[in-house]
Enzyme design. Structure first.
Site, PDB file in Angstrom:
ATOM      1  N   ASP A  17      19.589  31.141  26.599  1.00 33.31           N
ATOM      2  CA  ASP A  17      19.870  30.152  26.838  1.00 33.31           C
ATOM      3  C   ASP A  17      21.334  29.776  26.547  1.00 33.31           C
ATOM      4  OD1 ASP A  17      19.852  27.471  27.840  1.00 33.31           O
ATOM      5  OD2 ASP A  17      18.689  26.318  26.242  1.00 33.31           O
ATOM      6  N   ARG A  21      27.047  26.069  28.675  1.00 35.34           N
ATOM      7  CA  ARG A  21      27.857  25.461  27.667  1.00 35.34           C
ATOM      8  C   ARG A  21      28.848  26.368  27.256  1.00 35.34           C
ATOM      9  NH1 ARG A  21      22.900  24.000  23.989  1.00 35.34           N
ATOM     10  NH2 ARG A  21      21.810  25.111  25.871  1.00 35.34           N
ATOM     11  N   TRP A  22      28.421  27.690  27.187  1.00 33.73           N
ATOM     12  CA  TRP A  22      29.662  28.702  26.919  1.00 33.73           C
ATOM     13  C   TRP A  22      30.728  28.625  27.946  1.00 33.73           C
ATOM     14  CZ3 TRP A  22      32.087  32.893  29.208  1.00 33.73           C
ATOM     15  CH2 TRP A  22      32.451  34.116  28.287  1.00 33.73           C
ATOM     16  N   HIS A  34      27.242  32.471  33.399  1.00 31.91           N
ATOM     17  CA  HIS A  34      26.158  32.923  33.728  1.00 31.91           C
ATOM     18  C   HIS A  34      26.420  34.543  34.104  1.00 31.91           C
ATOM     19  CE1 HIS A  34      23.454  29.890  34.142  1.00 31.91           C
ATOM     20  NE2 HIS A  34      24.128  29.335  35.069  1.00 31.91           N
ATOM     21  N   LEU A 128      11.262  51.795  27.629  1.00 33.41           N
ATOM     22  CA  LEU A 128      11.111  50.316  27.742  1.00 33.41           C
ATOM     23  C   LEU A 128      10.917  49.950  28.988  1.00 33.41           C
ATOM     24  CD1 LEU A 128      11.983  47.563  25.904  1.00 33.41           C
ATOM     25  CD2 LEU A 128      14.137  47.975  27.090  1.00 33.41           C
TER      26      LEU A 128
HETATM   27  C1  IPE Z   1      15.225  27.802  29.927  1.00 32.33           C
HETATM   28  O1  IPE Z   1      16.441  27.359  29.631  1.00 32.33           O
HETATM   29  C2  IPE Z   1      14.781  28.846  30.986  1.00 32.33           C
HETATM   30  C3  IPE Z   1      15.628  29.975  31.190  1.00 32.33           C
HETATM   31  C4  IPE Z   1      16.528  30.425  30.102  1.00 32.33           C
HETATM   32  C5  IPE Z   1      15.793  30.800  32.178  1.00 32.33           C
HETATM   33  P1  IPE Z   1      16.723  25.824  30.265  1.00 32.33           P
HETATM   34  O2  IPE Z   1      18.134  25.499  30.210  1.00 32.33           O
HETATM   35  O3  IPE Z   1      16.259  25.755  31.735  1.00 32.33           O
HETATM   36  O4  IPE Z   1      15.723  24.890  29.364  1.00 32.33           O
HETATM   37  P2  IPE Z   1      15.876  23.378  29.283  1.00 32.33           P
HETATM   38  O5  IPE Z   1      16.005  22.741  30.454  1.00 32.33           O
HETATM   39  O6  IPE Z   1      16.989  23.252  28.166  1.00 32.33           O
HETATM   40  O7  IPE Z   1      14.520  23.126  28.440  1.00 32.33           O
HETATM   41  C1  IPE Z   2      20.552  29.769  30.666  1.00 30.06           C
HETATM   42  O1  IPE Z   2      21.724  28.875  30.397  1.00 30.06           O
HETATM   43  C2  IPE Z   2      20.452  30.407  31.893  1.00 30.06           C
HETATM   44  C3  IPE Z   2      19.624  29.799  32.885  1.00 30.06           C
HETATM   45  C4  IPE Z   2      18.517  28.892  32.590  1.00 30.06           C
HETATM   46  C5  IPE Z   2      19.336  30.304  34.102  1.00 30.06           C
HETATM   47  P1  IPE Z   2      21.713  27.712  30.856  1.00 30.06           P
HETATM   48  O2  IPE Z   2      22.347  27.541  32.056  1.00 30.06           O
HETATM   49  O3  IPE Z   2      20.651  26.878  30.858  1.00 30.06           O
HETATM   50  O4  IPE Z   2      23.133  27.238  29.740  1.00 30.06           O
HETATM   51  P2  IPE Z   2      23.235  25.643  29.272  1.00 30.06           P
HETATM   52  O5  IPE Z   2      21.777  25.367  28.530  1.00 30.06           O
HETATM   53  O6  IPE Z   2      23.349  24.548  30.244  1.00 30.06           O
HETATM   54  O7  IPE Z   2      24.426  25.632  28.227  1.00 30.06           O
HETATM   55 MG    MG Z   3      19.814  25.811  29.184  1.00 26.10          MG
END
Ligand code: IPE
Ligand code: IPE
Ligand code: MG
Length: 237
Positions: A17, A21-22, A34, A128
């Protein structure tokens, strides 16, 4: 750092996750984050593989992530295809077995085809195992198992008393694999977000503020050091 066998998790699961934000911190579009996340993925897979971890489960796309804007969803699917196309030969060379967990039938055809190619190419590998969770939801997985068992009971091939934890487990995507010993979530969020709801019964959790694109093998080692100090009791004394 030296990992004794006993203290090395057999199965590590990661909620990757913080990509968005990064990117935002850099005034860049979310997809840029991403893309950077894919680099982190590469280094974590490679570290787990060389340490001798048995299973690495990566939460890549949840059943709820379809609610994001279409261009972000499309971008993520495209990144998946590119990742598999670029990396599969190297992963295969390293004996890595690629599996996907989740309802793949909803993915774009191109993604389904690439995932199937990777699965069949690497299915006999003994290194793995990497489970990529795609259109994965813990509740979805549990419902699917419940339906599978209900159908077996309805058809007379399974008795009600035969619905045991072992029988249930056989209907999960991760059937036959050990439960995750360690679940890591990056980006400072401390929640499960519908990940591995059955399998996490006795998992250890490691939460870090590091955003996923900054999570490298060094950060993984920190998580493993923390894990090695945990005392797991499984209800016993
Ligand atoms: C969880 O992250 C799903 C993945 C990392 C693929 P999200 O960013 O979707 O989760 P919430 O919405 O913050 O709970
Ligand atoms: C996790 O990063 C990747 C996926 C859920 C696909 P996010 O896209 O959720 O990144 P944030 O949480 O918005 O920073
Ligand atoms: Mg997220």
């Amino acid at each position: 750092m030296k990992q004794t066998e006993q203290h090395l998790p057999k199965h590590i699961a990661i909620i990757m996750d913080g990509n968005g934000r990064w990117a935002e911190k850099r005034f860049m579009p979310r997809l840029f984050g991403h893309k950077a996340g894919v680099e982190a993925l590469r280094s974590v897979i490679s570290r787990c593989s060389s340490l001798g971890v048995e299973v690495l489960t990566l939460y890549a796309f949840s059943t709820e992530n379809w609610k994001r804007p279409a261009d972000e969803v499309g971008g993520l699917m495209e990144l998946l295809v590119q990742f598999l196309q670029k990396e599969i030969a190297e992963l295969h060379r390293n004996g890595i077995k690629i599996r996907c967990i989740g309802d793949l039938s909803a993915l774009p055809e191109r993604a389904q085809a690439e995932v199937e190619k990777a699965r069949s190419l690497t299915e006999s590998n003994t290194g793995l195992t990497v489970n990529i969770a795609l259109n994965y939801g813990g509740r979805d997985e549990l419902l699917r198992a419940a339906k599978g068992l209900a159908a077996a009971v309805a058809s007379g091939s399974l008795a009600l008393e035969e619905i045991t934890a072992d029988a249930f487990e056989k209907h999960l995507y991760t059937s036959g694999q050990p439960d995750p010993d360690l679940i890591i979530r990056t980006s400072g969020e401390q929640r499960i977000s519908n990940f591995l709801l059955w399998q996490l019964a006795y998992s250890e959790f490691y939460f870090t503020d590091v955003l996923w694109p900054d999570f490298d093998s060094n950060e993984l080692d920190k998580a493993l050091e923390t894990y090695a100090k945990r005392h797991r009791r499984f209800g016993k004394l």
